[in-house]
Design a protein around this motif. Structure first.
Motif, mmCIF file in Angstrom:
data_model
loop_
_atom_site.group_PDB
_atom_site.id
_atom_site.type_symbol
_atom_site.label_atom_id
_atom_site.label_comp_id
_atom_site.label_asym_id
_atom_site.label_seq_id
_atom_site.Cartn_x
_atom_site.Cartn_y
_atom_site.Cartn_z
ATOM 1 N N PHE A 185 75.306 13.619 -51.471
ATOM 2 C CA PHE A 185 76.500 14.085 -52.074
ATOM 3 C C PHE A 185 76.536 15.358 -52.788
ATOM 4 N N PHE A 186 75.333 15.672 -53.508
ATOM 5 C CA PHE A 186 74.997 16.743 -54.267
ATOM 6 C C PHE A 186 74.722 18.204 -53.792
ATOM 7 N N LEU A 187 73.902 17.666 -52.622
ATOM 8 C CA LEU A 187 73.594 18.732 -51.572
ATOM 9 C C LEU A 187 74.842 19.388 -50.996
ATOM 10 N N THR A 188 75.699 18.426 -50.483
ATOM 11 C CA THR A 188 77.167 18.965 -49.858
ATOM 12 C C THR A 188 77.974 19.624 -50.829
ATOM 13 N N ILE A 189 77.988 19.343 -52.068
ATOM 14 C CA ILE A 189 78.590 19.857 -53.190
ATOM 15 C C ILE A 189 78.198 21.593 -53.369
ATOM 16 N N GLY A 190 76.907 21.753 -53.113
ATOM 17 C CA GLY A 190 76.275 23.095 -53.511
ATOM 18 C C GLY A 190 76.570 23.669 -52.107
ATOM 19 N N PHE A 229 80.682 12.201 -61.767
ATOM 20 C CA PHE A 229 81.855 11.413 -61.509
ATOM 21 C C PHE A 229 82.921 12.467 -61.384
ATOM 22 N N GLY A 230 82.935 13.402 -62.331
ATOM 23 C CA GLY A 230 83.992 14.565 -62.494
ATOM 24 C C GLY A 230 83.898 15.244 -61.145
ATOM 25 N N LEU A 231 82.795 15.629 -60.698
ATOM 26 C CA LEU A 231 82.537 16.239 -59.551
ATOM 27 C C LEU A 231 83.046 15.534 -58.464
ATOM 28 N N ILE A 232 82.892 14.231 -58.354
ATOM 29 C CA ILE A 232 83.736 13.291 -57.167
ATOM 30 C C ILE A 232 85.084 13.417 -57.237
ATOM 31 N N VAL A 233 85.624 13.327 -58.433
ATOM 32 C CA VAL A 233 87.006 13.668 -58.598
ATOM 33 C C VAL A 233 87.564 14.828 -58.184
ATOM 34 N N ALA A 234 86.883 15.882 -58.697
ATOM 35 C CA ALA A 234 87.317 17.324 -58.146
ATOM 36 C C ALA A 234 87.207 17.610 -56.452
ATOM 37 N N ALA A 235 85.994 16.919 -56.068
ATOM 38 C CA ALA A 235 85.924 16.865 -54.589
ATOM 39 C C ALA A 235 86.845 16.237 -53.844
ATOM 40 N N ILE A 236 87.407 15.332 -54.372
ATOM 41 C CA ILE A 236 88.648 14.453 -53.603
ATOM 42 C C ILE A 236 89.715 15.169 -53.778
ATOM 43 N N ALA A 237 89.908 15.649 -54.945
ATOM 44 C CA ALA A 237 91.311 16.553 -55.323
ATOM 45 C C ALA A 237 91.256 17.684 -54.287
ATOM 46 N N ALA A 238 90.173 18.311 -54.071
ATOM 47 C CA ALA A 238 90.022 19.572 -53.368
ATOM 48 C C ALA A 238 90.438 19.109 -51.685
ATOM 49 N N LYS A 239 89.966 18.020 -51.520
ATOM 50 C CA LYS A 239 90.330 17.533 -49.951
ATOM 51 C C LYS A 239 91.721 17.226 -49.755
ATOM 52 N N THR A 240 92.731 16.790 -51.020
ATOM 53 C CA THR A 240 93.724 16.428 -50.726
ATOM 54 C C THR A 240 94.641 17.693 -51.123
ATOM 55 N N GLY A 241 94.006 18.586 -51.509
ATOM 56 C CA GLY A 241 94.795 20.040 -51.683
ATOM 57 C C GLY A 241 95.304 20.264 -53.235
ATOM 58 N N VAL A 254 93.430 21.072 -55.683
ATOM 59 C CA VAL A 254 92.813 22.263 -56.176
ATOM 60 C C VAL A 254 92.132 22.771 -55.222
ATOM 61 N N SER A 255 91.829 24.083 -55.399
ATOM 62 C CA SER A 255 90.550 24.684 -54.367
ATOM 63 C C SER A 255 89.393 24.444 -54.258
ATOM 64 N N LEU A 256 88.658 24.689 -53.411
ATOM 65 C CA LEU A 256 87.190 24.315 -53.342
ATOM 66 C C LEU A 256 86.281 24.977 -54.438
ATOM 67 N N ASP A 257 86.814 26.350 -54.675
ATOM 68 C CA ASP A 257 86.104 26.973 -55.825
ATOM 69 C C ASP A 257 86.306 26.236 -57.090
ATOM 70 N N TRP A 258 87.116 25.444 -57.407
ATOM 71 C CA TRP A 258 87.162 24.665 -58.583
ATOM 72 C C TRP A 258 86.063 23.538 -58.603
ATOM 73 N N VAL A 259 85.470 23.019 -57.257
ATOM 74 C CA VAL A 259 84.509 22.059 -57.053
ATOM 75 C C VAL A 259 83.210 22.789 -57.472
ATOM 76 N N VAL A 260 83.110 23.983 -56.768
ATOM 77 C CA VAL A 260 81.804 24.695 -57.405
ATOM 78 C C VAL A 260 81.435 25.324 -58.626
ATOM 79 N N ALA A 261 82.799 25.694 -59.250
ATOM 80 C CA ALA A 261 82.954 25.999 -60.610
ATOM 81 C C ALA A 261 82.304 24.915 -61.475
ATOM 82 N N LEU A 262 82.754 23.884 -61.073
ATOM 83 C CA LEU A 262 82.648 22.406 -61.787
ATOM 84 C C LEU A 262 81.156 22.003 -61.561
#
Length: 557
Positions: free
Chosen positions: A265-270, A324-336, A338-346
């Motif tokens: 999961f952390f690899l996919t975030i990076g 877990f905040g990363l997981i929340v941000a990743a799911i929010a990015a999938k549903t549109g 927030v942007s994917l850039d937010w996941v990287v910033a977080l």
């Protein structure tokens, strides 16, 4: 999660090997390996690597197992304390409100990523920033041997309530309407006895692990069938098993598997994006908000009657952002949302917050000592029940740690010293069992300097202190506190390994019992006594029956 066959691609083993190397480097630097995994993802992204099917599916499986183990550890009774549920609720509410308000102002004036984020997205980011890291907290508490301490339990309780809030978010972000058949899931409640029985029958080996994985995946699949979030099903099945006597064993057995799959999961975030200057600047803004989380936690813990030392320790443990905040941000990015850039910033902010929190926790005692007078002014006059003074005027022996070794030692000493023995343990349940049998015991954390400040009469009648806690660092810390308080009596301690003995002697412990060596010596002595007793019985029989020896044929002698 999607239940598809997991297939590897040619580069996947290499990416995981790189994650191992960077995780090892992070661990050597005193940081959670997760920081290294995120770094590996960014590094691979820089060289043009993209995540494959295997990493994605393994990441989903890791999240499912994580939610299942959270359910296993969920003890609702332990959460019904103001210093846990009130602190968690108020802190999360105020953090979301404050961070969302700041984000909304930034969006109005067009600051970095906030410029393209609407109000819903800003609130989701505020929600993600309100979490603290369970992985980091467990690592710190394990190193200190303070998982069962009062401040450790407070921190873990707050984290569990945060995790519950995240799960509720996962449910409401599911892009489907639950089927009418979802109502049949209430039939799972009486099924928990059957699940508990199956877990007991699985014994202690690989069947226990297999049962846990089957329960997590089965629960997720069952909820997906009725159009509910599969991760919620994993959590529910964990809760159904949480009262089992084997729940803790199952949780520990699955821990390595969960952590292994979360690496993906952390690899996919990076791999999802490389931080540019704008993202790095955004991460810096998020990090500048971090002190507000720490100060708010400290203020709330003190407000709900924790002593200053415990409040500082709990607050420093929670002073970070969360996976877990990363997981929340990743799911929010999938549903549109927030942007994917937010996941990287977080992701960058989470990694750096771990570095900051690690440095803070190493200096927690120094911080407390420096600001002790000011912090005590914030304390309430009436403390929590486990923070009351401890009077030792009628105690000759103290036994710290009432586990497998401490319990028999306590009762043997209690008989030898006519009941003038006090047992101290961090677990409330353990102490209650002792007091129910009319033994003197109390809840206390020997690793916490605040506990020793409550001790009255240590230098008077106490003749012996036995340190039988399972963690060497806990025994070391307790011995140091005893000598700092001016105790000159005898200190004895238990040790698991030979190299622990030297460390324990270095802090002034008089007698050390190597448990493995003592167990071997005790077994040898027991068998020797058994053989001698048998020989004496045979000799006695032959003395009583002088004709017996002659009656036995030479072939049978």
């Amino acid at each position: 999660m999607d239940f598809l066959p997991i297939t590897t691609e040619p580069g996947d083993p290499a990416w995981i090997a790189i994650a191992f190397v960077t995780g090892l480097l992070a661990r050597q630097g005193g940081l959670p390996p997760m920081v290294g995994y995120l770094a590996a993802g960014f590094l691979l992204n820089f060289f043009g690597v993209t995540g494959g099917t295997f990493l994605s599916q393994a990441a989903d499986f890791g999240i499912t197992l994580m939610l299942f183990t959270i359910g296993l550890k969920l003890d609702l009774r332990s959460l019904f304390k103001p210093e846990i549920y009130a602190v968690a609720t108020i802190h999360m509410s105020l953090t979301i409100l404050a961070f969302s308000l700041i984000g909304f102002i930034f969006s109005m004036i067009g600051v970095l990523l906030y410029a393209e984020t609407d109000l819903v997205g800003v609130m989701v980011i505020g929600f993600a920033l309100s979490f603290s890291s369970t992985v980091f907290a467990v690592k710190v508490l394990d190193q200190k041997g303070a998982m069962a301490s009062s401040y450790g339990k407070a921190a873990i309780g707050v984290l569990i309530l945060q995790d519950i809030a995240a799960v509720i978010f996962l449910v409401f972000t599911a892009d489907k309407i639950p089927s009418v058949w979802a109502l049949t899931l209430f039939a799972l409640i009486p099924l928990r006895r059957f699940l508990d029985l199956m877990l007991r029958w699985s014994d202690h080996g690989e069947l226990t692990i297999l049962f846990g994985i089957a329960a997590a995946l089965g629960g997720a699949a069952l909820f997906e069938i009725v159009d509910l979030k599969g991760d919620l099903g994993a959590l529910v099945f964990g809760i159904l098993l949480s009262n089992s006597i084997k729940a803790e064993e199952l949780s520990k057995a699955l821990l390595s598997f969960k952590d292994l799959f979360l690496v993906c999961f952390f690899l996919t975030i990076g791999l999802s994006g490389l931080p540019n200057l704008e993202i790095l600047a955004q991460s810096l803004i998020l990090l500048l908000l971090l002190p507000a989380k720490l100060i708010l936690f400290l203020w709330l813990f003190l407000g709900f009657r924790m002593r200053a030392r415990g409040a500082v320790a709990s607050s420093f443990i929670l002073s970070n952002y969360s996976e877990f905040g990363l997981i929340v941000a990743a799911i929010a990015a999938k549903t549109g949302m927030v942007s994917l850039d937010w996941v990287v910033a977080l992701a960058v902010a989470v990694a750096v917050s771990f570095v900051i929190a690690a440095a803070l926790n190493q200096r927690a005692d120094g911080f407390y000592q420096r600001f002790r007078a000011r912090l005590r002014k914030w304390q309430r006059d009436h403390h929590l029940p486990h923070d009351t003074p401890v009077r030792l005027e009628d105690v000759k022996v103290l036994v710290f740690g009432l586990g497998r070794t401490g319990t028999p030692a306590f009762f043997a000493l209690n008989e030898a010293f006519d009941g003038e023995v006090l047992g101290i343990d961090m677990e409330q349940d353990v102490v209650e069992r002792f007091t129910a049998s009319s033994a003197r015991a109390m809840v206390g954390d020997a690793t916490n300097p605040e506990f020793w400040s409550r001790i009255v009469g240590l230098e008077g009648k106490v003749e012996l202190v036995l340190l039988s806690m399972p963690n060497k660092d806990s025994n070391l810390a307790a011995a140091e506190r005893l000598r700092e308080r001016g105790y000159t009596g005898m200190i004895a301690a238990t040790a698991l390994y030979p190299d622990d003995v030297e460390d324990l002697r270095a802090v002034g412990i008089d007698d050390i019992f190597n448990l493995y060596a003592a167990a071997g010596e005790g077994l040898a002595q027991y068998l020797t006594d058994l053989v001698l007793e048998h020989e004496q019985e045979v000799a006695a029989q032959q003395a009583d029956l002088p004709g017996l020896d002659a009656a036995i044929s030479p072939a049978k002698r």
